[in-house]
Design an enzyme around this catalytic site. Structure first.
Site, mmCIF file in Angstrom:
data_model
loop_
_atom_site.group_PDB
_atom_site.id
_atom_site.type_symbol
_atom_site.label_atom_id
_atom_site.label_comp_id
_atom_site.label_asym_id
_atom_site.label_seq_id
_atom_site.Cartn_x
_atom_site.Cartn_y
_atom_site.Cartn_z
ATOM 1 N N GLU A 171 -6.110 6.738 -1.250
ATOM 2 C CA GLU A 171 -6.008 5.576 -0.344
ATOM 3 C C GLU A 171 -6.528 3.848 -1.137
ATOM 4 O O GLU A 171 -5.918 3.172 -1.077
ATOM 5 C CB GLU A 171 -6.967 5.384 0.898
ATOM 6 C CG GLU A 171 -6.119 6.777 1.977
ATOM 7 C CD GLU A 171 -4.928 6.397 2.406
ATOM 8 O OE1 GLU A 171 -4.500 5.082 2.615
ATOM 9 O OE2 GLU A 171 -3.977 7.352 2.257
ATOM 10 N N HIS B 257 0.836 -1.235 -0.092
ATOM 11 C CA HIS B 257 -0.104 -0.003 -0.175
ATOM 12 C C HIS B 257 0.835 1.243 -0.195
ATOM 13 O O HIS B 257 0.634 2.270 -0.688
ATOM 14 C CB HIS B 257 -0.941 -0.015 1.246
ATOM 15 C CG HIS B 257 -1.777 1.285 1.479
ATOM 16 N ND1 HIS B 257 -3.127 1.476 0.891
ATOM 17 C CD2 HIS B 257 -1.302 2.427 2.057
ATOM 18 C CE1 HIS B 257 -3.382 2.770 1.403
ATOM 19 N NE2 HIS B 257 -2.525 3.379 2.062
ATOM 20 N N GLU B 258 1.889 1.335 0.776
ATOM 21 C CA GLU B 258 2.742 2.375 0.809
ATOM 22 C C GLU B 258 3.560 2.732 -0.352
ATOM 23 O O GLU B 258 3.822 3.847 -0.915
ATOM 24 C CB GLU B 258 3.663 2.298 2.119
ATOM 25 C CG GLU B 258 2.963 2.231 3.489
ATOM 26 C CD GLU B 258 1.994 3.323 3.588
ATOM 27 O OE1 GLU B 258 2.357 4.510 3.214
ATOM 28 O OE2 GLU B 258 1.215 3.261 4.489
ATOM 29 N N HIS C 265 1.479 4.359 -2.822
ATOM 30 C CA HIS C 265 1.376 5.841 -2.839
ATOM 31 C C HIS C 265 2.542 6.499 -3.539
ATOM 32 O O HIS C 265 2.541 7.378 -4.346
ATOM 33 C CB HIS C 265 1.490 6.362 -1.466
ATOM 34 C CG HIS C 265 0.258 6.297 -0.564
ATOM 35 N ND1 HIS C 265 -0.962 6.861 -1.254
ATOM 36 C CD2 HIS C 265 -0.222 5.612 0.546
ATOM 37 C CE1 HIS C 265 -1.782 6.511 -0.166
ATOM 38 N NE2 HIS C 265 -1.361 5.854 0.725
#
Length: 241
Positions: free
Chosen positions: A178, A116-117, A120
């Site tokens: 997100e 997920h990071e 980004h």
């Protein structure tokens, strides 16, 4: 000219399948990222547990490679904080709390967070968020100046313009960021050899632990746990994973 300026900063991101407003690149935020990382290392309590640190580096290395981000050095830190959390900073820095490591049941779930990071970063969300904020402030300032401070419209823009931009533009985009990072994250998990469906299991655990904050989704920078889980399940099913 003012209205046309943001359009000049639009760029197509193939990983997201959409255009982005980018008046600054992630590289332009690297200095702030380095400063924030230095402050984190100084102020935060760092875990010296070698097993925890080695685990984060090992899983992180696989996910970063799967995301195509191994062309830069990456730093990982395990922070002594019981709240389950992780973050990424421009410049290649990832922080994971011991609370998150205690929460995840396996490396697949840890990979979901780091993926997920990494999402980004690939999506340049930090740069896009900065660009959106600066452009919104610029347009509100111009509109307020054009309306004049003595008019009802001018006073309204001055009093409520920032709140309106947050609810109608910036917060929805933040929630979109997100969900995009979730989707990219499971892509990287799968490429790295981890089980994408463990991302859903992780968010169900997060939802159970949070117990519901009561804050409406419209007023939050993050989507609700239910929205996030539903979106992840739909995407993973569409991929046949």
């Amino acid at each position: 000219m003012i209205l046309a300026a943001p359009l000049a900063g639009c760029a197509y991101n193939a990983d997201l399948g959409r255009d982005q407003l980018l008046i600054v690149q992630d590289s332009g935020l690297a200095a702030q990222g380095e400063k924030a990382w230095t402050q984190t290392l100084r102020a935060g309590r760092l875990s010296q547990d070698e097993r925890k640190n080695a685990r984060v580096r090992a899983v992180g290395g696989r996910v970063v490679t799967a995301a195509g981000l191994n062309n830069r050095p990456w730093d990982y830190a395990v922070l002594i904080d019981e709240a389950p959390n992780a973050f990424v900073l421009p410049g290649g820095h990832v922080g994971v709390t011991v609370g998150l490591l205690d929460l995840v049941e396996n490396d697949d779930q840890l990979a979901a967070v780091i993926g997920h990071e990494a999402g980004h970063v690939v999506a340049q969300h930090a740069a896009e968020r900065y660009s959106q904020t600066m452009t919104t402030k610029l347009l509100l300032g111009v509109a307020g100046a054009a309306a004049g401070t003595s008019t009802d419209l001018g006073r309204g823009l001055k009093s409520y313009g920032d709140d309106a931009s947050q609810y109608l533009f910036l917060l929805p985009f933040s929630r979109k960021h997100e969900l995009e990072a979730d989707r990219l994250g499971v892509d990287y998990m799968q490429r790295a050899g981890y089980r994408p469906r463990e991302a859903v299991t992780l968010w169900r655990k997060m939802k159970a632990q949070a117990g519901g904050s009561g804050k409406p989704e419209i007023a939050s920078t993050h989507p609700s746990d239910a929205s996030r889980i539903a979106a992840l399940e739909a995407y993973i099913s569409s991929k046949g994973w």
